[in-house]
Each structure stands twice: as C-alpha cells, then as structure tokens.
Design a protein around this motif. Structure first.
Motif, PDB file in Angstrom:
ATOM      1  N   ALA A  76      -3.714   3.491  -4.276  1.00  0.00           N
ATOM      2  CA  ALA A  76      -5.159   3.286  -4.134  1.00  0.00           C
ATOM      3  C   ALA A  76      -5.888   3.622  -5.428  1.00  0.00           C
ATOM      4  CB  ALA A  76      -5.693   4.134  -2.982  1.00  0.00           C
ATOM      5  N   ARG A  77      -5.464   4.688  -6.096  1.00  0.00           N
ATOM      6  CA  ARG A  77      -6.128   5.080  -7.347  1.00  0.00           C
ATOM      7  C   ARG A  77      -5.909   4.071  -8.462  1.00  0.00           C
ATOM      8  NH1 ARG A  77      -4.556  10.455  -5.929  1.00  0.00           N
ATOM      9  NH2 ARG A  77      -2.702  10.268  -7.242  1.00  0.00           N
ATOM     10  N   PRO A  87       3.271   6.841  -3.752  1.00  0.00           N
ATOM     11  CA  PRO A  87       2.622   7.140  -2.474  1.00  0.00           C
ATOM     12  C   PRO A  87       1.321   6.358  -2.338  1.00  0.00           C
ATOM     13  CG  PRO A  87       2.250   8.924  -4.024  1.00  0.00           C
ATOM     14  CD  PRO A  87       3.217   7.979  -4.690  1.00  0.00           C
ATOM     15  N   PRO A  88       0.818   6.192  -1.113  1.00  0.00           N
ATOM     16  CA  PRO A  88      -0.398   5.399  -0.891  1.00  0.00           C
ATOM     17  C   PRO A  88      -1.597   5.855  -1.711  1.00  0.00           C
ATOM     18  CG  PRO A  88       0.688   5.813   1.191  1.00  0.00           C
ATOM     19  CD  PRO A  88       1.418   6.619   0.158  1.00  0.00           C
ATOM     20  N   ASN A  89      -1.794   7.172  -1.868  1.00  0.00           N
ATOM     21  CA  ASN A  89      -2.969   7.631  -2.619  1.00  0.00           C
ATOM     22  C   ASN A  89      -2.891   7.234  -4.086  1.00  0.00           C
ATOM     23  OD1 ASN A  89      -0.829   9.544  -2.875  1.00  0.00           O
ATOM     24  ND2 ASN A  89      -2.268  11.070  -3.625  1.00  0.00           N
ATOM     25  N   ALA A  90      -1.695   7.232  -4.654  1.00  0.00           N
ATOM     26  CA  ALA A  90      -1.536   6.830  -6.050  1.00  0.00           C
ATOM     27  C   ALA A  90      -1.779   5.333  -6.209  1.00  0.00           C
ATOM     28  CB  ALA A  90      -0.146   7.201  -6.547  1.00  0.00           C
ATOM     29  N   ARG A 125     -15.506   5.885  -5.527  1.00  0.00           N
ATOM     30  CA  ARG A 125     -15.153   6.160  -6.920  1.00  0.00           C
ATOM     31  C   ARG A 125     -16.180   5.480  -7.813  1.00  0.00           C
ATOM     32  NH1 ARG A 125      -9.420   4.085  -8.072  1.00  0.00           N
ATOM     33  NH2 ARG A 125      -9.549   5.492  -9.868  1.00  0.00           N
ATOM     34  N   THR A 166     -14.698   8.344   0.183  1.00  0.00           N
ATOM     35  CA  THR A 166     -13.612   7.937  -0.716  1.00  0.00           C
ATOM     36  C   THR A 166     -14.120   7.128  -1.903  1.00  0.00           C
ATOM     37  OG1 THR A 166     -13.224   5.969   0.662  1.00  0.00           O
ATOM     38  CG2 THR A 166     -11.907   7.925   1.149  1.00  0.00           C
ATOM     39  N   ARG A 206     -16.690   0.552   2.750  1.00  0.00           N
ATOM     40  CA  ARG A 206     -15.932   1.733   2.304  1.00  0.00           C
ATOM     41  C   ARG A 206     -14.870   1.335   1.285  1.00  0.00           C
ATOM     42  NH1 ARG A 206     -12.721   4.508   7.008  1.00  0.00           N
ATOM     43  NH2 ARG A 206     -11.514   2.592   6.715  1.00  0.00           N
ATOM     44  N   MET A 239       0.803  -1.219   0.000  1.00  0.00           N
ATOM     45  CA  MET A 239       0.000   0.000   0.000  1.00  0.00           C
ATOM     46  C   MET A 239       0.842   1.278   0.000  1.00  0.00           C
ATOM     47  SD  MET A 239      -3.016  -1.136  -0.275  1.00  0.00           S
ATOM     48  CE  MET A 239      -3.740   0.505  -0.296  1.00  0.00           C
ATOM     49  N   THR A 276     -14.515   2.116  -3.261  1.00  0.00           N
ATOM     50  CA  THR A 276     -13.409   2.631  -4.082  1.00  0.00           C
ATOM     51  C   THR A 276     -13.315   1.848  -5.386  1.00  0.00           C
ATOM     52  OG1 THR A 276     -11.674   1.176  -3.153  1.00  0.00           O
ATOM     53  CG2 THR A 276     -12.140   3.240  -1.977  1.00  0.00           C
TER      54      THR A 276
END
Length: 229
Positions: A75-76, A70-73, A103, A101, A142, A49, A146
């Motif tokens: 996750a995306r 990074p974690p956000n990238a 999508r 969160t 949750r 992650m 995503t």
C-alpha cells in the motif's frame, strides 16, 4: 508499465486458482478484469495486495517486485484498494474513515468531498449509519486519500441502487480525466464501455483474451463463451 503480472500462480492450500496469470497496466490506463464467478478475479487482487502469497510467477509494480511484501508495504508503494463489500470502519465517523489512512498528495479531504458531496453532508455520521451506496463512496474516497498511483476497484457497484451506480461511474470517469491508473473488476460491461481502455477476460485462472470494449462488443461468441452473455 505500472503493473505487470507475469505467469502468476496462487491458490489456497492444495487448491490452485491462478495458472500462469499474466496482466499489464500502463500508467494512466484503465483496464478491466472480467469473467464468470470463481475464475480467479478476487484471488488476483489478493495476490497483488499481498493478502495471498503467490506460489509462482512475478508481480511487479513500477520497478519493484512485490511478491513477498506485506500488504502495508505494498500500500505504501502506491496501490489503493476499494475492496468487495466496502469494509469501512463502522464505529468511526465518515471524516475519521477518510483521514485514518490518508497520505500527503494531490488527493485531499476537500477534493474527495467535492467528488462525493454526500460525504461532506454526512461527515459527522458514523459509517455504519450510511446506506450501502454511501459506504461505497466512502470506501472509494478513503482509497483516494492514500494518493495511490494505482487504484483497484473490486466489484465497486455490486448490489447498489441504479442511481448510486450512476454516481460512482460518473466519478470514475472524472478519475479517468485526471489520468488515474485503475484496475476495475465489475460485471457492468455497458458502463465500462466508455471507461476502460482495455478488457482482460479471465477464465480458469489465466487471461484468455485482451482487447478494447469495441472489439469485445463485436465478438458475441467470445462474450457467450467466457462471460455468459
């Protein structure tokens, strides 16, 4: 291949935890990562992650090497995590937790509350007022919103009442039926027996055995050596 860990190394400061960790998950497959406490399961999840940067080896998700993202990238790209200890947003309502969160994709709010009817009943409640089991359902819902290609569940049934654990395992079977790729970390081998396609036993930071639930059940010496059963 959906996820490939190739000779992964990671740790904390001078303390190395993963020593050449290798793991694979195909699209639509459910695999486990099992082993005694302290063998590197959570470190593996943190590395996937992006919460912990590997010091060696490769993490590949589909066609992308994600080692230093990074974690956000990450996750995306399509990896959803249900973390150990639930970690919902306590001051937000159930519905706000779910949509915060989310999508676009096949998983919608309506579909999630159909999977977990309790969340529909409690959608106006603050997350901190839920029971531990309901918070875990919220954490799974949750993550599903995503719309992940890969769902990681880290000890999703730990410390829950038996009736809640049964409900969560039922929902995981439903996810299996729709082809969701899942990496599950759990101690409940009996519940995983009809869910996972392949077990991976981790010991001292590396996978030491891979095989089906039936193969593991027949190998008592293996279970005793690495799982304490």
């Amino acid at each position: 291949m959906m996820l490939t860990l190739d000779k992964l190394e990671a740790g904390y400061g001078q303390a190395r935890v993963l020593f050449g960790m290798s793991l694979e998950a195909k699209a639509g497959e459910i695999i486990s990562l099992i082993g005694r406490n302290g063998m590197g399961k959570s470190t593996t999840v943190k590395s996937i992650m992006g919460m912990l940067k590997p010091t060696g080896g490769t993490i590949r998700f589909a066609d992308t090497i994600v080692n230093h993202l990074p974690p956000n990238a990450i996750a995306r790209l399509g990896i959803g995590l249900v973390p150990e200890g639930r970690r919902v947003f306590p001051s937000l309502s159930v519905e706000e937790n779910l949509v915060a969160t989310s999508r676009p994709g096949a998983w919608t709010l309506q579909r999630v509350v159909q999977l977990f009817p309790r969340l529909e009943e409690r959608k106006r409640q603050l997350a901190r007022t839920l029971s531990g089991g309901e918070q875990q359902m919220l954490a799974i819902g949750r993550a599903l919103l995503t719309n992940p290609k890969l769902l990681i569940l880290d000890e999703a049934t730990e410390g829950l009442a038996p009736i809640i654990r049964t409900e969560i395992w039922r929902c995981l079977h439903e996810l299996k039926n729709v082809g969701q790729t899942i990496l599950v970390i759990d101690k409940n081998l009996s519940e995983m027996a009809t869910l996972v396609d392949r077990h991976n036993i981790i010991d001292k930071g590396r996978v030491v055995w891979t095989g089906s639930p039936d193969e593991l059940a027949k190998n008592q010496e293996l279970s005793h050596r690495y799982l304490g059963i």
